[in-house]
Design an enzyme around this catalytic site. Structure first.
Site, mmCIF file in Angstrom:
data_model
loop_
_atom_site.group_PDB
_atom_site.id
_atom_site.type_symbol
_atom_site.label_atom_id
_atom_site.label_comp_id
_atom_site.label_asym_id
_atom_site.label_seq_id
_atom_site.Cartn_x
_atom_site.Cartn_y
_atom_site.Cartn_z
ATOM 1 N N LYS A 1 -1.138 -9.403 2.969
ATOM 2 C CA LYS A 1 -0.358 -8.979 4.135
ATOM 3 C C LYS A 1 -1.205 -8.005 4.941
ATOM 4 O O LYS A 1 -1.890 -7.151 4.366
ATOM 5 C CB LYS A 1 0.951 -8.318 3.689
ATOM 6 C CG LYS A 1 1.775 -7.731 4.855
ATOM 7 C CD LYS A 1 3.185 -7.399 4.436
ATOM 8 C CE LYS A 1 3.339 -6.084 3.726
ATOM 9 N NZ LYS A 1 2.896 -4.899 4.466
ATOM 10 N N GLU B 1 9.522 -4.361 10.269
ATOM 11 C CA GLU B 1 9.922 -3.057 9.717
ATOM 12 C C GLU B 1 10.583 -2.172 10.758
ATOM 13 O O GLU B 1 10.086 -2.013 11.867
ATOM 14 C CB GLU B 1 8.691 -2.348 9.112
ATOM 15 C CG GLU B 1 9.061 -1.000 8.493
ATOM 16 C CD GLU B 1 8.051 -0.466 7.492
ATOM 17 O OE1 GLU B 1 7.094 -1.184 7.140
ATOM 18 O OE2 GLU B 1 8.235 0.686 7.055
ATOM 19 N N ASP C 1 0.837 -1.202 0.000
ATOM 20 C CA ASP C 1 0.000 0.000 0.000
ATOM 21 C C ASP C 1 0.879 1.264 0.000
ATOM 22 O O ASP C 1 0.372 2.379 -0.037
ATOM 23 C CB ASP C 1 -1.019 -0.014 1.155
ATOM 24 C CG ASP C 1 -0.373 -0.118 2.517
ATOM 25 O OD1 ASP C 1 0.867 -0.208 2.600
ATOM 26 O OD2 ASP C 1 -1.118 -0.109 3.519
ATOM 27 N N SER C 2 2.212 1.064 -0.048
ATOM 28 C CA SER C 2 3.128 2.173 -0.294
ATOM 29 C C SER C 2 2.827 2.806 -1.654
ATOM 30 O O SER C 2 3.280 3.916 -1.931
ATOM 31 C CB SER C 2 4.588 1.694 -0.252
ATOM 32 O OG SER C 2 4.772 0.561 -1.073
ATOM 33 N N ASP D 1 -1.106 -6.097 -0.158
ATOM 34 C CA ASP D 1 -1.452 -5.510 1.142
ATOM 35 C C ASP D 1 -2.956 -5.334 1.300
ATOM 36 O O ASP D 1 -3.631 -4.854 0.378
ATOM 37 C CB ASP D 1 -0.810 -4.118 1.267
ATOM 38 C CG ASP D 1 0.495 -4.145 2.028
ATOM 39 O OD1 ASP D 1 0.708 -5.088 2.816
ATOM 40 O OD2 ASP D 1 1.295 -3.215 1.835
ATOM 41 N N GLU E 1 -1.183 -5.501 8.700
ATOM 42 C CA GLU E 1 -0.349 -4.919 9.752
ATOM 43 C C GLU E 1 -0.998 -5.083 11.121
ATOM 44 O O GLU E 1 -2.197 -4.857 11.281
ATOM 45 C CB GLU E 1 -0.142 -3.414 9.478
ATOM 46 C CG GLU E 1 0.594 -3.145 8.182
ATOM 47 C CD GLU E 1 0.796 -1.660 7.903
ATOM 48 O OE1 GLU E 1 0.558 -0.826 8.807
ATOM 49 O OE2 GLU E 1 1.190 -1.334 6.769
HETATM 50 O O1 KIV Z 1 3.562 -1.097 1.558
HETATM 51 C C1 KIV Z 1 4.717 -1.520 1.493
HETATM 52 O O2 KIV Z 1 5.475 -1.269 0.546
HETATM 53 C C2 KIV Z 1 5.181 -2.344 2.605
HETATM 54 C C3 KIV Z 1 6.660 -2.560 2.704
HETATM 55 C C4 KIV Z 1 7.260 -1.345 3.271
HETATM 56 C C5 KIV Z 1 6.980 -3.777 3.471
HETATM 57 O O3 KIV Z 1 4.416 -2.770 3.402
#
Ligand code: KIV
Length: 286
Positions: free
Chosen positions: A118, A188, A50-51, A89, A120
């Protein structure tokens, strides 16, 4: 006909790699061609992180990213992948609200082409969701340490696990994620000794970002390693190229050449045959 079949990386491969002491590589990808190049380079896994909220959509944080955004980019990336394990994500509050909602959203990402999702955090609520997802046939990667979706409650970009007590707390959360079925955990931004302690006390692999060399694998944001990102780059990023400069120079040269009628030149234009050209010269439309 090329009949060579590529063996895809799976959650099982991740475990085998940890057990054999082989490092796992992961990079983020958000589009088809980048995903293809990452896959062809032999990287084990791509993360549609989600970056993308910052790198592609121009937001300041990941908070604004939606499930619909993630579906679009997951579809594009998955079309470019033949071997790498595809992780997508679950964005802010697409989980952590109700088990039903989490399962539906995770299912959409899997149907878009991801092999795993993924998420968090590791509250009791989230741990229950992880168990439910795994029982529904969805592979889950955890994410602990600095967790960007909690930026407002964390209060800033702070390194996590800086004491024995905090690291122990993170290890307990990691163990619970493992017990509930997560097959890997992203760690992280934490001291390398803390990440080492967590990695050595888990059966499943850890994938570090800013967490040092002792993690079982590493992940970085593709825009960071290519030097493409417009914002600040964290200390833990190693930049392997300067795409930003290459792009700026190419675009500026194009701009100058068009304005000065240097481009398009004959090499980049189509031409009529001599006989057809003559017809244009002698024809007058009244
Ligand atoms: O969103 C992302 O790119 C991430 C990485 C920083 C692991 O979660």
């Amino acid at each position: 006909m090329n009949t060579e079949r590529i063996k895809p990386v799976t959650a099982r491969t991740f475990q085998q790699m940890k057990d054999n002491g082989e490092k796992i590589t992961m990079l983020t990808a958000y589009d088809f061609s980048t995903a293809k190049y990452i896959d062809e380079a032999g990287v084990d896994s791509v993360l549609i992180g989600d970056s993308l909220g910052m790198t592609v959509l121009g937001y300041d944080t990941t908070i604004n990213v939606t499930v619909e955004d993630m579906i679009t980019f997951t579809k594009a990336v998955s079309r470019g992948i033949k071997r790498a394990l595809i992780v997508a994500d679950l964005p802010f509050l697409s989980f952590n609200v109700s088990k039903e909602q989490t399962t539906i959203n995770a299912g959409k990402l899997i149907q878009a082409g991801a092999n795993a999702v993924k998420l968090e955090g590791a509250s009791d609520f989230i741990l229950d969701e992880v168990k439910h997802l795994v029982n529904s046939g969805i592979n889950v990667v955890g994410h602990l340490g600095f967790t960007p979706q909690y930026i407002n409650t964390i209060g800033g970009y702070y390194i996590q696990g800086k004491s024995y007590e905090n690291t122990l707390k993170l290890l307990k959360q990691a163990k619970k994620l493992e017990e509930n079925g997560a097959f890997a955990i992203v760690l992280e931004m934490m001291p390398e000794e803390s990440a080492k302690y967590i990695s050595e006390n888990l059966l499943i692999p850890t994938i570090g970002i800013g967490a040092g060399k002792y993690c079982d694998g590493q992940v970085l944001v593709i825009d960071d390693i290519l030097g493409k990102y417009w914002g600040n780059t964290p200390k833990f990023v190693k930049q392997y190229a300067n795409i930003k400069e290459i792009m700026k120079n190419a675009v500026s040269q194009y701009n100058t050449e068009v304005k000065n009628i240097i481009f398009p030149d004959s090499e980049h234009s189509f031409r009529l045959t001599e006989s057809e050209r003559e017809k244009f010269e002698y024809s007058i439309i009244k």
